[in-house]
Design a protein around this motif. Sequence first.
Motif, PDB file in Angstrom:
ATOM      1  N   ARG A  12      44.260  38.837  20.117  1.00  0.00           N
ATOM      2  CA  ARG A  12      43.294  39.775  20.694  1.00  0.00           C
ATOM      3  C   ARG A  12      43.959  41.120  21.014  1.00  0.00           C
ATOM      4  O   ARG A  12      43.329  42.170  20.874  1.00  0.00           O
ATOM      5  N   GLN A  13      45.192  41.109  21.438  1.00  0.00           N
ATOM      6  CA  GLN A  13      45.890  42.349  21.756  1.00  0.00           C
ATOM      7  C   GLN A  13      46.164  43.181  20.504  1.00  0.00           C
ATOM      8  O   GLN A  13      46.185  44.415  20.570  1.00  0.00           O
ATOM      9  N   TRP A  44      34.883  37.964  11.971  1.00  0.00           N
ATOM     10  CA  TRP A  44      35.556  36.921  12.741  1.00  0.00           C
ATOM     11  C   TRP A  44      36.867  36.610  12.051  1.00  0.00           C
ATOM     12  O   TRP A  44      36.928  36.490  10.822  1.00  0.00           O
ATOM     13  N   LEU A  59      44.425  43.108  17.449  1.00  0.00           N
ATOM     14  CA  LEU A  59      43.315  43.448  16.567  1.00  0.00           C
ATOM     15  C   LEU A  59      42.763  44.866  16.752  1.00  0.00           C
ATOM     16  O   LEU A  59      42.471  45.533  15.749  1.00  0.00           O
ATOM     17  N   ARG A 109      45.671  33.131  21.249  1.00  0.00           N
ATOM     18  CA  ARG A 109      44.442  33.923  21.251  1.00  0.00           C
ATOM     19  C   ARG A 109      44.666  35.271  21.936  1.00  0.00           C
ATOM     20  O   ARG A 109      44.201  36.307  21.465  1.00  0.00           O
ATOM     21  N   GLN A 110      45.383  35.248  23.057  1.00  0.00           N
ATOM     22  CA  GLN A 110      45.676  36.482  23.772  1.00  0.00           C
ATOM     23  C   GLN A 110      46.501  37.433  22.900  1.00  0.00           C
ATOM     24  O   GLN A 110      46.238  38.645  22.849  1.00  0.00           O
ATOM     25  N   TRP A 164      33.882  42.276  16.668  1.00  0.00           N
ATOM     26  CA  TRP A 164      34.822  41.332  16.077  1.00  0.00           C
ATOM     27  C   TRP A 164      35.100  40.216  17.069  1.00  0.00           C
ATOM     28  O   TRP A 164      34.851  40.353  18.258  1.00  0.00           O
ATOM     29  N   GLY A 165      35.587  39.107  16.550  1.00  0.00           N
ATOM     30  CA  GLY A 165      35.906  37.981  17.408  1.00  0.00           C
ATOM     31  C   GLY A 165      36.939  37.084  16.765  1.00  0.00           C
ATOM     32  O   GLY A 165      37.327  37.279  15.604  1.00  0.00           O
ATOM     33  N   ILE A 166      37.382  36.111  17.521  1.00  0.00           N
ATOM     34  CA  ILE A 166      38.418  35.169  17.073  1.00  0.00           C
ATOM     35  C   ILE A 166      37.854  33.760  17.163  1.00  0.00           C
ATOM     36  O   ILE A 166      37.243  33.390  18.171  1.00  0.00           O
TER      37      ILE A 166
END
Length: 236
Positions: free
Chosen positions: A130-131, A171, A133, A126-127, A151-153
């Motif tokens: 996130r970095q 997403w 995107l 996830r980290q 936006w999200g994961i």
Amino acid sequence: MEIAGLEIDLVRQRMRSLRLTVYAGGRIRVAVPLHTPAAAIEAFVQARRAWIEQHQQRFAAREPAPTLRYETGDNVPFMGQAYVLEVRPAARPRVELQPDTQQLHLYAPADSTAAQREAILAAWYRQQLRQRLPGLLAKWEPVVGRTAAAWGIRQMRTRWGTCNIGAARIWLNLELIKRPLPCLEYVVVHELTHLHEWLHNARFWGLVDQFMPDWRTHRAELNRVLLTSSAAPDAD
């Protein structure tokens, strides 16, 4: 129920148009407006029979996702590459990528369970996603001509991505961090394009062609392996 000779999961709900989805394993779901006549549903399914069979065959041909024990020796995917997992005892859980040796070091308490090690790796995935995107959105938003307000994961079982048109929010599936970068970029472009056109119609795919001419290659690679060991992304 059986419709046009096919076993169908039929769902009636408040919606404006009929929607067909094919799942891994061949299951077919048809969602229709509340008062849609049976004859109209049957005609809808029959008209799309070849499409249904095509996607059922495509799902059947996919490679199963590897089953991981989260132990030393597992092959762990990251950005389209396989890394050999090495579990090391440590009080502070963390993951360290070792590109030179094609290894992924996972540090966890000596008495950790497989589920706990899986959670440590998922947090690292996830980290990493996130970095990446913000840079990908900065690259593709000017190309597509639309901007995601947020936006999200998420960990999703049956979608690579989704888009909330009204909120301009996209997403992305956490599983994308396991696939090659062009696959991730394709999903970003796909979801941003929904801010032009919410349907998967000719206009939508024409826009995707314009923004990313080689998208078919990336989608084929993305869908080469099942999304998880028990599910696959829907065709809809």
